[in-house]
Design a protein around this motif. Structure first.
Motif, PDB file in Angstrom:
ATOM      1  N   ARG A   1       0.830  -1.203   0.000  1.00  0.00           N
ATOM      2  CA  ARG A   1       0.000   0.000   0.000  1.00  0.00           C
ATOM      3  C   ARG A   1       0.866   1.255   0.000  1.00  0.00           C
ATOM      4  N   ASP A   2       1.875   1.262   0.859  1.00  0.00           N
ATOM      5  CA  ASP A   2       2.753   2.430   0.957  1.00  0.00           C
ATOM      6  C   ASP A   2       3.538   2.644  -0.333  1.00  0.00           C
ATOM      7  N   ALA A   3       4.029   1.570  -0.922  1.00  0.00           N
ATOM      8  CA  ALA A   3       4.809   1.684  -2.160  1.00  0.00           C
ATOM      9  C   ALA A   3       3.974   2.283  -3.283  1.00  0.00           C
ATOM     10  N   LEU A   4       2.727   1.856  -3.388  1.00  0.00           N
ATOM     11  CA  LEU A   4       1.839   2.427  -4.399  1.00  0.00           C
ATOM     12  C   LEU A   4       1.521   3.881  -4.082  1.00  0.00           C
ATOM     13  N   PHE A   5       1.242   4.146  -2.805  1.00  0.00           N
ATOM     14  CA  PHE A   5       0.835   5.481  -2.376  1.00  0.00           C
ATOM     15  C   PHE A   5       1.956   6.498  -2.588  1.00  0.00           C
ATOM     16  N   CYS A   6       3.183   6.129  -2.264  1.00  0.00           N
ATOM     17  CA  CYS A   6       4.276   7.105  -2.331  1.00  0.00           C
ATOM     18  C   CYS A   6       4.634   7.491  -3.758  1.00  0.00           C
ATOM     19  N   THR A   7       4.112   6.755  -4.750  1.00  0.00           N
ATOM     20  CA  THR A   7       4.383   7.103  -6.151  1.00  0.00           C
ATOM     21  C   THR A   7       3.268   7.937  -6.771  1.00  0.00           C
ATOM     22  N   ILE A   8       2.246   8.258  -5.975  1.00  0.00           N
ATOM     23  CA  ILE A   8       1.188   9.143  -6.461  1.00  0.00           C
ATOM     24  C   ILE A   8       1.773  10.527  -6.730  1.00  0.00           C
ATOM     25  N   THR A   9       1.220  11.221  -7.685  1.00  0.00           N
ATOM     26  CA  THR A   9       1.705  12.551  -8.051  1.00  0.00           C
ATOM     27  C   THR A   9       1.750  13.487  -6.846  1.00  0.00           C
ATOM     28  N   ASN A  10       2.893  14.154  -6.695  1.00  0.00           N
ATOM     29  CA  ASN A  10       3.107  15.171  -5.658  1.00  0.00           C
ATOM     30  C   ASN A  10       3.167  14.625  -4.242  1.00  0.00           C
ATOM     31  N   ALA A  11       3.345  13.321  -4.073  1.00  0.00           N
ATOM     32  CA  ALA A  11       3.414  12.771  -2.718  1.00  0.00           C
ATOM     33  C   ALA A  11       4.844  12.717  -2.203  1.00  0.00           C
ATOM     34  N   ASN A  12       5.774  12.241  -3.018  1.00  0.00           N
ATOM     35  CA  ASN A  12       7.124  12.023  -2.517  1.00  0.00           C
ATOM     36  C   ASN A  12       8.157  12.389  -3.585  1.00  0.00           C
ATOM     37  N   PHE A  13       9.024  13.325  -3.231  1.00  0.00           N
ATOM     38  CA  PHE A  13      10.078  13.770  -4.139  1.00  0.00           C
ATOM     39  C   PHE A  13      11.458  13.342  -3.638  1.00  0.00           C
ATOM     40  N   ASP A  14      11.483  12.552  -2.595  1.00  0.00           N
ATOM     41  CA  ASP A  14      12.737  12.182  -1.937  1.00  0.00           C
ATOM     42  C   ASP A  14      13.260  10.873  -2.513  1.00  0.00           C
ATOM     43  N   ASP A  15      14.199  10.979  -3.446  1.00  0.00           N
ATOM     44  CA  ASP A  15      14.724   9.800  -4.130  1.00  0.00           C
ATOM     45  C   ASP A  15      15.302   8.778  -3.150  1.00  0.00           C
ATOM     46  N   SER A  16      15.958   9.265  -2.095  1.00  0.00           N
ATOM     47  CA  SER A  16      16.580   8.334  -1.144  1.00  0.00           C
ATOM     48  C   SER A  16      15.529   7.484  -0.448  1.00  0.00           C
ATOM     49  N   SER A  17      14.374   8.068  -0.134  1.00  0.00           N
ATOM     50  CA  SER A  17      13.334   7.283   0.541  1.00  0.00           C
ATOM     51  C   SER A  17      12.708   6.270  -0.412  1.00  0.00           C
ATOM     52  N   ILE A  18      12.626   6.615  -1.693  1.00  0.00           N
ATOM     53  CA  ILE A  18      12.111   5.660  -2.687  1.00  0.00           C
ATOM     54  C   ILE A  18      13.084   4.495  -2.825  1.00  0.00           C
ATOM     55  N   LYS A  19      14.373   4.791  -2.851  1.00  0.00           N
ATOM     56  CA  LYS A  19      15.364   3.724  -2.983  1.00  0.00           C
ATOM     57  C   LYS A  19      15.429   2.846  -1.736  1.00  0.00           C
ATOM     58  N   GLU A  20      15.181   3.437  -0.576  1.00  0.00           N
ATOM     59  CA  GLU A  20      15.093   2.620   0.641  1.00  0.00           C
ATOM     60  C   GLU A  20      13.957   1.614   0.521  1.00  0.00           C
TER      61      GLU A  20
END
Length: 549
Positions: A68-87
């Motif tokens: 759920r979180d992985a899908l949610f964090c890729t929604i437009t304007n939700a997360n711009f932090d590349d390091s958190s995506i890579k984590e």
């Protein structure tokens, strides 16, 4: 030249796709990392689906939360932090390994698709990510239908995540999200089967929105008719934006008695409608307008801002507020402080409160009140009054103007459309699209406000409940016989699941604007037009004549 490809939002470049940098502000590294995260979650979903098919005993609760979180964090304007995506990508590989080990030791066979077999260290992610993007599917129609489903799943995940944070979960919803990604990943579905999957996504979307509605109302009471203050007081304050009511509750509880006021912004406005929040005397009201105006409004607010979900607009380098922004849940931005939850799911907002006490009170940008709180429970209490108004001809038509707001100039259409509506029409709205007209002096019809605001975008469920109740009251066989026009503004993926939900309920002749989605191919659009009457918008005067006259 480094490139990306993203076309999931309404503002995508040239109406085709962002290829160098997102219009939203994300760079190609973050965009490609998001593609790789979704790719990796597809692999996880194949494995969990095989485990479920075998009815094997495996606790998938933590994995459901991760997906759920992985899908949610890729929604437009939700997360711009590349390091958190890579984590999250690194975590996905650990989860995948555990699932592979379990399947292997329990003789559960699974396909050797690349979503399961790829490997690499973090230093390899950027290179691998360029090979797994949206355009890796060459068939335009298959790509269109699979992305339509995935974008619907992103919206569904957001709503399911909010419900889960309040303790409301449904294994069937998580199972469907993962099974849908399993089916897409295997690539064996025909075009007709992909269309059926899109509609099934909408059907489960209705179920998810109903779950969130239950979570919100059982936790905080049914939204009720409320006059919301849009002025300010002379106290230091915190501005809370986004959709997460659990964060709203915890922030109000922790700020009580501190001398710090709390205001909502953008999609958090409907928190003002819930009875449980009204007991807090330091909960002042709403500050500002839709998300895209935040740069100016955050500067004049003066105090700290808490993002509980999207929509973040990257601040300018000289922004006075950028050191005062905090994020939590699936959100993130480089340089913004992140608030984690503890082992019990609680959050400590003391740092935000301490900072607020050092800040000036908000600068007043407007004054007065706006009215809202017309979710299904409140409207159904007025059902007799509404039915009488329809029967007498006082109300001739309802216009659903739900959805999202955005930056493009064409969205002034919705203000003009609302202003031009005849006095015997009522607007049903939910989502931040309402900021285009919720402060207009549109009046009422026999005491029924002409703008009935059901709440957040996820509260679009209320609009469906209201429509189905009216269908029942008037004894109609088809929901499309109701005097309702659907003129919906969209921006991001939560609007996609709302659209699919309406289609699954049989609603036809929905008009989408200000432009049709770039991810809808001509052939898929033809199917939507022929089967559901999906259309765009044109000029206000022309649409008024065609739909309202």
């Amino acid at each position: 030249m480094e490139k990306m490809f993203c076309y999931q939002c309404q503002e995508t470049a040239k109406g085709e796709g962002c290829i160098l940098k997102g219009v939203c502000g994300k760079d190609f590294i973050t965009s490609n990392s998001m593609d790789l995260l979704i790719y990796s979650v597809q692999g996880i979903s194949v494995l969990t689906t095989k485990i479920r098919e075998r009815k094997s005993v495996y606790n998938l609760d933590a994995i459901n939360t991760f997906v759920r979180d992985a899908l949610f964090c890729t929604i437009t304007n939700a997360n711009f932090d590349d390091s958190s995506i890579k984590e999250r990508i690194t975590e996905s590989l650990k989860i995948r390994k555990d699932l592979i080990d379990f399947c292997t030791s329990n003789n559960i066979s699974f396909p050797q698709v690349s979503q399961i077999t790829w490997n690499g260290e973090e230093k390899d992610y950027d290179k691998i990510a360029t090979t797994v993007g949206i355009l890796s599917e060459e068939n335009e129609d298959v790509r269109s239908l699979t992305q339509l489903t995935i974008y619907g799943l992103k919206g569904m995940a957001a709503y399911a995540e909010h419900a889960a944070r309040l303790g409301y979960k449904d294994e069937d919803i998580d199972q469907f999200m993962q099974r849908a990604m399993h089916d897409i990943t295997l690539g064996t579905l025909s075009i007709n089967e992909l269309i059926a999957l899109v509609l099934e996504t909408g059907s489960v979307g209705v179920k998810t929105m109903a779950l969130l509605d239950k979570a919100n109302t059982e936790s905080y009471g049914n939204p009720e008719l409320t006059e919301v203050n849009i002025g300010v007081r002379n106290n230091p304050a915190i501005l809370i934006s986004g959709h997460d009511l659990k964060d709203m509750e915890e922030l109000l509880a922790q700020t009580e008695g501190t001398g710090v006021d709390v205001y909502t912004h953008s999609e958090m406005l409907p928190a003002n409608y819930y009875p449980k929040f009204k007991k807090y005397k330091h909960f002042v009201g709403n500050y500002g307008n839709a998300w895209w105006q935040q740069r100016e409004e955050f500067s004049s607010f003066n105090g700290p801002i808490l993002f509980t979900t999207n929509c973040i607009v990257p601040p300018l380098n000289n922004a006075s507020y950028k050191d005062k922004v905090f994020t939590t849940n699936s959100t993130g931005y480089p340089g913004f402080k992140y608030i984690n939850e503890d082992a019990n799911g609680k959050k400590d907002f003391s740092e935000i409160i301490k900072l607020a006490k050092k800040c000036p009170a908000p600068t007043q940008i407007e004054e007065g009140n706006i009215v809202g709180g017309f979710a299904h429970h409140q409207v159904l209490q007025l059902a007799d009054k509404v039915v009488d108004a329809v029967k007498s001809g006082a109300i001739k038509k309802f216009v659903v103007m739900a959805g999202c707001d955005g930056r493009v100039k064409g969205r002034s259409y919705y203000t003009e459309f609302a202003e031009m509506l005849p006095n015997d029409t009522v607007i049903l709205t939910a989502g931040c699209a309402k900021y285009r007209y919720n402060k207009l002096p549109l009046g009422d019809i026999g005491g029924i406000p002409r703008v009935l605001d059901a709440g957040q975008c996820n509260d679009s469920y209320s609009l469906a409940v209201i429509a189905m109740k009216l269908q029942e009251v008037f004894g109609l066989q088809d929901i499309n016989e109701l005097p309702i026009v659907y003129n919906i503004a969209w921006y991001e993926q939560k609007a996609v699941i709302v659209l699919l939900a309406l289609l699954s309920l049989g609603v036809k002749n929905i008009h989408l604007g200000p432009s049709l989605p770039a991810f809808i191919s001509p052939n898929v659009l033809k199917v939507l037009v022929e089967n559901f009457g999906i259309g765009g918008i044109s000029e206000v005067e022309e649409d008024m004549k065609a739909w309202i006259a």
